[in-house]
Design an enzyme around this catalytic site. Structure first.
Site, PDB file in Angstrom:
ATOM      1  N   LYS A  32       0.844  -1.194   0.000  1.00 36.13           N
ATOM      2  CA  LYS A  32       0.000   0.000   0.000  1.00 36.13           C
ATOM      3  C   LYS A  32       0.880   1.245   0.000  1.00 36.13           C
ATOM      4  O   LYS A  32       1.755   1.401   0.844  1.00 36.13           O
ATOM      5  CB  LYS A  32      -0.917   0.030   1.226  1.00 36.13           C
ATOM      6  CG  LYS A  32      -1.833   1.259   1.259  1.00 36.13           C
ATOM      7  CD  LYS A  32      -2.903   1.127   2.320  1.00 36.13           C
ATOM      8  CE  LYS A  32      -2.486   1.597   3.674  1.00 36.13           C
ATOM      9  NZ  LYS A  32      -2.573   3.059   3.879  1.00 36.13           N
ATOM     10  N   ASP A  59      -3.456   4.203  -2.180  1.00 34.27           N
ATOM     11  CA  ASP A  59      -4.485   4.650  -1.234  1.00 34.27           C
ATOM     12  C   ASP A  59      -4.487   6.170  -1.133  1.00 34.27           C
ATOM     13  O   ASP A  59      -3.998   6.743  -0.172  1.00 34.27           O
ATOM     14  CB  ASP A  59      -4.207   4.002   0.133  1.00 34.27           C
ATOM     15  CG  ASP A  59      -5.294   4.301   1.143  1.00 34.27           C
ATOM     16  OD1 ASP A  59      -6.421   4.650   0.730  1.00 34.27           O
ATOM     17  OD2 ASP A  59      -5.023   4.178   2.354  1.00 34.27           O
ATOM     18  N   LYS A  61      -7.460   7.942  -1.721  1.00 33.85           N
ATOM     19  CA  LYS A  61      -8.841   8.303  -1.320  1.00 33.85           C
ATOM     20  C   LYS A  61      -9.375   9.481  -2.130  1.00 33.85           C
ATOM     21  O   LYS A  61      -9.668  10.564  -1.595  1.00 33.85           O
ATOM     22  CB  LYS A  61      -8.903   8.605   0.177  1.00 33.85           C
ATOM     23  CG  LYS A  61      -8.536   7.405   1.041  1.00 33.85           C
ATOM     24  CD  LYS A  61      -8.814   7.663   2.523  1.00 33.85           C
ATOM     25  CE  LYS A  61      -8.452   6.477   3.385  1.00 33.85           C
ATOM     26  NZ  LYS A  61      -6.988   6.214   3.459  1.00 33.85           N
ATOM     27  N   ASP A  64     -13.847  14.007  -5.476  1.00 31.77           N
ATOM     28  CA  ASP A  64     -13.892  15.241  -6.262  1.00 31.77           C
ATOM     29  C   ASP A  64     -15.069  15.129  -7.222  1.00 31.77           C
ATOM     30  O   ASP A  64     -15.860  14.188  -7.128  1.00 31.77           O
ATOM     31  CB  ASP A  64     -12.547  15.404  -7.021  1.00 31.77           C
ATOM     32  CG  ASP A  64     -12.165  16.870  -7.216  1.00 31.77           C
ATOM     33  OD1 ASP A  64     -13.039  17.646  -7.660  1.00 31.77           O
ATOM     34  OD2 ASP A  64     -11.008  17.235  -6.945  1.00 31.77           O
ATOM     35  N   THR A 116     -12.420   5.752  10.391  1.00 30.42           N
ATOM     36  CA  THR A 116     -12.550   5.236  11.766  1.00 30.42           C
ATOM     37  C   THR A 116     -12.190   6.295  12.803  1.00 30.42           C
ATOM     38  O   THR A 116     -12.443   6.115  13.984  1.00 30.42           O
ATOM     39  CB  THR A 116     -11.686   3.987  11.982  1.00 30.42           C
ATOM     40  OG1 THR A 116     -10.371   4.270  11.510  1.00 30.42           O
ATOM     41  CG2 THR A 116     -12.250   2.794  11.253  1.00 30.42           C
ATOM     42  N   ARG A 207       2.606  -1.434  10.862  1.00 31.08           N
ATOM     43  CA  ARG A 207       3.668  -1.585  11.865  1.00 31.08           C
ATOM     44  C   ARG A 207       4.076  -3.019  12.187  1.00 31.08           C
ATOM     45  O   ARG A 207       5.277  -3.263  12.364  1.00 31.08           O
ATOM     46  CB  ARG A 207       3.284  -0.804  13.138  1.00 31.08           C
ATOM     47  CG  ARG A 207       3.441   0.703  12.927  1.00 31.08           C
ATOM     48  CD  ARG A 207       2.651   1.514  13.916  1.00 31.08           C
ATOM     49  NE  ARG A 207       1.221   1.461  13.620  1.00 31.08           N
ATOM     50  CZ  ARG A 207       0.307   2.154  14.276  1.00 31.08           C
ATOM     51  NH1 ARG A 207       0.665   2.938  15.272  1.00 31.08           N
ATOM     52  NH2 ARG A 207      -0.967   2.072  13.943  1.00 31.08           N
TER      53      ARG A 207
HETATM   54  O1  C5P Z   1       0.512   0.160  11.331  1.00 30.30           O
HETATM   55  P1  C5P Z   1      -0.881  -0.305  11.089  1.00 30.30           P
HETATM   56  O2  C5P Z   1      -0.983  -1.808  10.833  1.00 30.30           O
HETATM   57  O3  C5P Z   1      -1.867   0.168  12.124  1.00 30.30           O
HETATM   58  O4  C5P Z   1      -1.238   0.390   9.706  1.00 30.30           O
HETATM   59  C1  C5P Z   1      -2.512   0.291   9.142  1.00 30.30           C
HETATM   60  C2  C5P Z   1      -2.547   1.017   7.839  1.00 30.30           C
HETATM   61  O5  C5P Z   1      -3.902   1.091   7.443  1.00 30.30           O
HETATM   62  C3  C5P Z   1      -2.031   2.445   7.885  1.00 30.30           C
HETATM   63  O6  C5P Z   1      -1.502   2.758   6.586  1.00 30.30           O
HETATM   64  C4  C5P Z   1      -3.281   3.250   8.166  1.00 30.30           C
HETATM   65  O7  C5P Z   1      -3.217   4.554   7.654  1.00 30.30           O
HETATM   66  C5  C5P Z   1      -4.332   2.440   7.414  1.00 30.30           C
HETATM   67  N1  C5P Z   1      -5.678   2.596   7.939  1.00 30.30           N
HETATM   68  C6  C5P Z   1      -6.024   2.310   9.241  1.00 30.30           C
HETATM   69  N2  C5P Z   1      -7.293   2.468   9.681  1.00 30.30           N
HETATM   70  C7  C5P Z   1      -8.217   2.913   8.858  1.00 30.30           C
HETATM   71  C8  C5P Z   1      -7.908   3.212   7.537  1.00 30.30           C
HETATM   72  C9  C5P Z   1      -6.602   3.041   7.104  1.00 30.30           C
HETATM   73  O8  C5P Z   1      -5.185   1.880  10.007  1.00 30.30           O
HETATM   74  N3  C5P Z   1      -9.442   3.038   9.290  1.00 30.30           N
END
Ligand code: C5P
Length: 227
Positions: A32, A59, A61, A64, A116, A207
């Protein structure tokens, strides 16, 4: 089974992104690329990540007027990305335009419903008198009725959306944490196996892979946990 892991390249430079992508590519299904990396490094980073052989989820998003979103989707398709996001709240005409621009053989267009980070009072401020869950379902229906074949959703929404939507709609979910790993700022998390069992098609994992001591081994362990 196709590898459902999408490793988030949540880093700010091409050097870091490519080192991570090259190390992890054989163990994941896609990468991503989000706003931080894309704005810093531009479309060239998409091409270079694609060169690892993995699919790319762009990603950005989009939200427009329909004509502008259609052109952005066409540009993303030219970059040969496999998945991309648009805001479902852009409405039916915008969603249809995005899907038409992607066509049957282009990228999978994923609708983002309610971020979220938003709660009921944030929605009320926008004039929406619904709970976040109700609004997610409303926008999920809107997006799939407009022709979208995929949605981004939180782990908690996988099961309810699976009941609500046609089986062919692909669900992509972040908020994934292998058993025993730190949840960080994610408030509601699910293990990779539980998310797949609930009906997710793709798992966005940041992460737990990029911050691991050995990202390749971390990705392989997650894959193995899926059976
Ligand atoms: O590090 P982690 O596993 O939490 O990363 C999740 C990824 O998904 C990040 O790129 C974050 O921006 C994205 N994301 C999220 N929650 C959402 C939408 C996108 O964690 N509701």
């Amino acid at each position: 089974m196709r590898n459902p892991i999408i490793a988030a390249l949540d880093v700010s430079t091409a050097e870091e992104a490519l080192a991570l992508a090259q190390a992890v590519a054989p163990a994941v299904g896609a990468f991503k690329i989000g706003k931080e990396l894309f704005v810093a490094e531009g479309p060239d980073i998409v091409r270079r990540v694609r060169d690892t052989g993995a699919a790319v989820f762009l990603d950005l998003k989009f939200h427009d007027i329909p004509n502008t979103v259609a052109k952005a989707v066409t540009s993303a398709a030219r970059l040969d990305v496999q998945l991309l996001t648009v805001h479902a709240s852009g409405g039916t005409a915008m969603l249809r335009a995005a899907q038409e621009a992607a066509g049957d053989n282009g990228p999978l267009v994923l609708g983002v419903t309610v971020l979220t980070s938003m709660d009921e009072s944030d929605l009320a401020e926008l004039g929406i008198q619904k709970t976040p869950a109700e609004q997610v379902h409303h926008l999920a229906k809107l997006a799939t009725t407009a022709g979208l074949r995929g949605l981004v959703c939180s782990p908690q929404e996988i099961a309810p959306l699976r009941e609500l939507l046609p089986a062919e709609v692909q669900l992509v979910t972040p908020g994934i944490r292998p058993a025993g790993s730190a949840s960080g700022d994610q408030k509601r998390v699910m293990t990779p196996a539980d998310a797949i069992n609930a009906g997710a098609d793709w798992l966005v994992i940041g992460r737990p892979i990029y911050a691991a001591e050995n990202p390749r081994a971390a990705a392989e362990a997650i894959r193995a946990s899926l059976g």
